[in-house]
Scaffold this motif. Structure first.
Motif, short mmCIF file in Angstrom:
data_model
loop_
_atom_site.label_atom_id
_atom_site.label_comp_id
_atom_site.label_asym_id
_atom_site.label_seq_id
_atom_site.Cartn_x
_atom_site.Cartn_y
_atom_site.Cartn_z
N GLN A 65 0.83 -1.20 0.00
CA GLN A 65 0.00 0.00 0.00
C GLN A 65 0.86 1.26 0.00
O GLN A 65 0.48 2.29 -0.59
CB GLN A 65 -0.92 -0.02 1.22
CG GLN A 65 -1.97 1.08 1.23
CD GLN A 65 -2.89 1.00 0.01
OE1 GLN A 65 -3.27 -0.10 -0.42
NE2 GLN A 65 -3.25 2.14 -0.54
N LYS A 107 1.91 1.76 -3.61
CA LYS A 107 0.77 2.22 -4.42
C LYS A 107 0.48 3.70 -4.17
O LYS A 107 0.17 4.46 -5.10
CB LYS A 107 -0.46 1.38 -4.10
CG LYS A 107 -0.40 -0.04 -4.65
CD LYS A 107 -1.66 -0.81 -4.32
CE LYS A 107 -1.59 -2.23 -4.88
NZ LYS A 107 -2.81 -3.01 -4.56
N THR A 108 0.62 4.12 -2.92
CA THR A 108 0.41 5.54 -2.60
C THR A 108 1.52 6.40 -3.19
O THR A 108 1.27 7.53 -3.64
CB THR A 108 0.36 5.71 -1.08
OG1 THR A 108 -0.63 4.84 -0.53
CG2 THR A 108 0.03 7.15 -0.71
N SER A 117 0.99 6.36 -7.24
CA SER A 117 -0.33 6.70 -7.75
C SER A 117 -0.38 8.07 -8.43
O SER A 117 -1.16 8.24 -9.39
CB SER A 117 -1.36 6.62 -6.62
OG SER A 117 -1.00 7.49 -5.56
N LYS A 157 -2.05 4.87 -12.93
CA LYS A 157 -2.72 3.74 -12.31
C LYS A 157 -1.73 2.61 -12.06
O LYS A 157 -1.03 2.17 -12.97
CB LYS A 157 -3.86 3.24 -13.20
CG LYS A 157 -4.67 2.10 -12.59
CD LYS A 157 -5.75 1.63 -13.54
CE LYS A 157 -6.51 0.46 -12.94
NZ LYS A 157 -7.57 -0.04 -13.85
N VAL A 158 -1.67 2.13 -10.82
CA VAL A 158 -0.79 1.02 -10.44
C VAL A 158 -1.58 -0.27 -10.54
O VAL A 158 -2.58 -0.46 -9.83
CB VAL A 158 -0.24 1.23 -9.02
CG1 VAL A 158 0.65 0.05 -8.63
CG2 VAL A 158 0.54 2.53 -8.92
N MET A 214 2.71 -0.38 -14.15
CA MET A 214 1.78 0.71 -14.45
C MET A 214 0.87 0.30 -15.61
O MET A 214 1.10 -0.71 -16.28
CB MET A 214 2.55 1.98 -14.78
CG MET A 214 3.62 2.36 -13.75
SD MET A 214 2.98 2.68 -12.10
CE MET A 214 2.11 4.22 -12.38
N GLU A 236 3.22 6.21 -18.34
CA GLU A 236 3.15 6.33 -16.90
C GLU A 236 4.37 5.72 -16.22
O GLU A 236 4.86 6.24 -15.20
CB GLU A 236 1.88 5.66 -16.39
CG GLU A 236 0.60 6.36 -16.83
CD GLU A 236 -0.64 5.63 -16.36
OE1 GLU A 236 -0.48 4.53 -15.77
OE2 GLU A 236 -1.76 6.13 -16.58
#
Length: 387
Positions: free
Chosen positions: A131, A134-135, A138, A142-143, A182, A187
């Motif tokens: 997490q 991902k944060t 982001s 988009k992950v 990604m 990205e």
């Protein structure tokens, strides 16, 4: 009183005897199912190993015996392979060493479509969770997925997968690597801008997954004689004085996850390489580090081509070589004997006198030690950079 039979009655009884044996009752003949006979014959022939070409033409339930025998062989092979797979899985369930060996020998499958939009994230803290990544990524897009790799297992009975799930790593390793996929290539390229970002006190390395092995050697140095416990932050602390460090790469063992004792440092500028080489023999983690320029070496069995330089200077070199050795290797070629060419003339060599009371009678003087100003200058600059 005696009873006697009349001659007429005895003749009637004897005439009836042949009639008793001549009478017979015949049962109806049995009905056999001959359709099942070829199956029994084919099975007997298959067991005995005798192949009769005539039997191959017999049809059993719409199929040839050859097809039936082939299907039976395939089914037996499938059963054997299934049994072996089941046995290996059972062994792996109970034997943890077998699980580790299977994990290390598992071939890596690369999907170039997904790997083209995947970034490599190195030097992450071991306590990092999905997490958090991902944060972090982001804002770039988009992950799709995050997977941890290159974990240092605590012992040789624990797989890397279990080590990541339980967060139990080797005590001499405090970082881990990850791959972040990604949704698009654009990205992923934007995510590379997060290189040299601080995450829980460690400077992470972010690069494209497929470009991890292609580096500019002109902006890189090679480090040898490193301690196995050396971390990326120790190297970055030493060479950050020479210029901005792009990334630090320490080569580690794929099985244990511990360093092999060498690595590379990539700088943003080529000028930093010259300053970094002057830090040769500086101590890192108690050992003197050997610092040289990064050189691309040819792998065994492969020949490296010079590329454009070969075609540019090939003609000039051939002409110079031809003019230089034209006299010696022209029409009048001479054969030289190695023993004659390297043999010294004994007449010109004067025998040395014997030493007397520790004094040498030879006329040769001792060579003075040369004083190189450049070496002394590099030592002074290295001391200033190290302090």
């Amino acid at each position: 009183m005696s009873s006697t039979a009349s001659p007429g009655e005895g003749a009637d009884q004897t005439s009836d005897l042949p009639g008793l044996f001549s009478r017979s009752v015949r049962k109806p003949p049995p009905v056999y199912d001959y359709a099942a006979v070829p199956d029994r014959v084919a099975a007997e022939r298959a067991q005995s190993g005798a192949g009769d070409t005539a039997l191959l033409k017999i049809n059993v339930r719409g199929k040839k015996i050859e097809e039936i025998l082939g299907e039976n062989d395939d089914q037996e092979e499938d059963v054997k392979t299934d049994d072996k797979v089941k046995e290996s899985k059972e062994i792996q369930k109970h034997d943890r060493m077998a699980q580790v060996k299977h994990e290390d020998s598992k071939p890596r499958q690369i999907n170039f479509e997904t790997e083209a939009r995947t970034v490599f994230v190195g030097n992450l803290p071991s306590s990092t969770k999905k997490q958090v990544l991902k944060t972090l990524f982001s804002p770039c897009g988009k992950v799709e997925s995050v997977r941890f790799r290159c974990a240092a297992r605590p012992d040789m009975k624990t797989t890397k997968k279990v080590a990541v799930i339980k967060h139990t790593f080797h005590e001499e390793r405090n970082n881990i690597n990850a791959y972040v996929r990604m949704s698009t290539v654009e990205e992923a390229e934007l995510a590379c801008s997060l290189n040299n970002t601080q995450v829980e006190g460690l400077t992470i390395r972010v690069d494209m997954a497929l470009k991890g092995r292609s580096h500019d050697n002109k902006r890189a140095i090679f480090m040898g004689n490193l301690d196995f416990k050396t971390q990326e932050e120790d190297i970055r602390k030493l060479f950050s004085k020479c210029g901005m460090v792009e990334n630090v790469r320490l080569v580690r063992d794929s099985t244990t996850g511990i360093g092999k004792g060498f690595g590379y440092v990539n700088f943003v500028s080529e000028d930093s390489v010259g300053l970094a080489i002057r830090l040769n023999n500086q101590e890192v983690c108690g050992r003197k580090v050997r610092v040289t320029r990064a050189v691309r070496k040819a792998k065994p069995g492969k020949v490296m081509m010079a590329g454009k330089k070969e075609g540019k200077f090939k003609d000039k070199f051939d002409k110079k070589k031809e003019g230089k050795y034209k006299n010696n290797f022209g029409d009048n070629k001479k054969r030289f004997d190695r023993s004659q060419s390297y043999k010294k003339d004994k007449k010109n060599v004067q025998p040395e006198g014997k030493a007397f009371q520790g004094l040498s009678s030879s006329s040769d003087k001792k060579q003075k030690r040369s004083f190189n100003k450049t070496v002394q200058k590099n030592k002074i600059i290295a001391k200033k950079l190290a302090s």
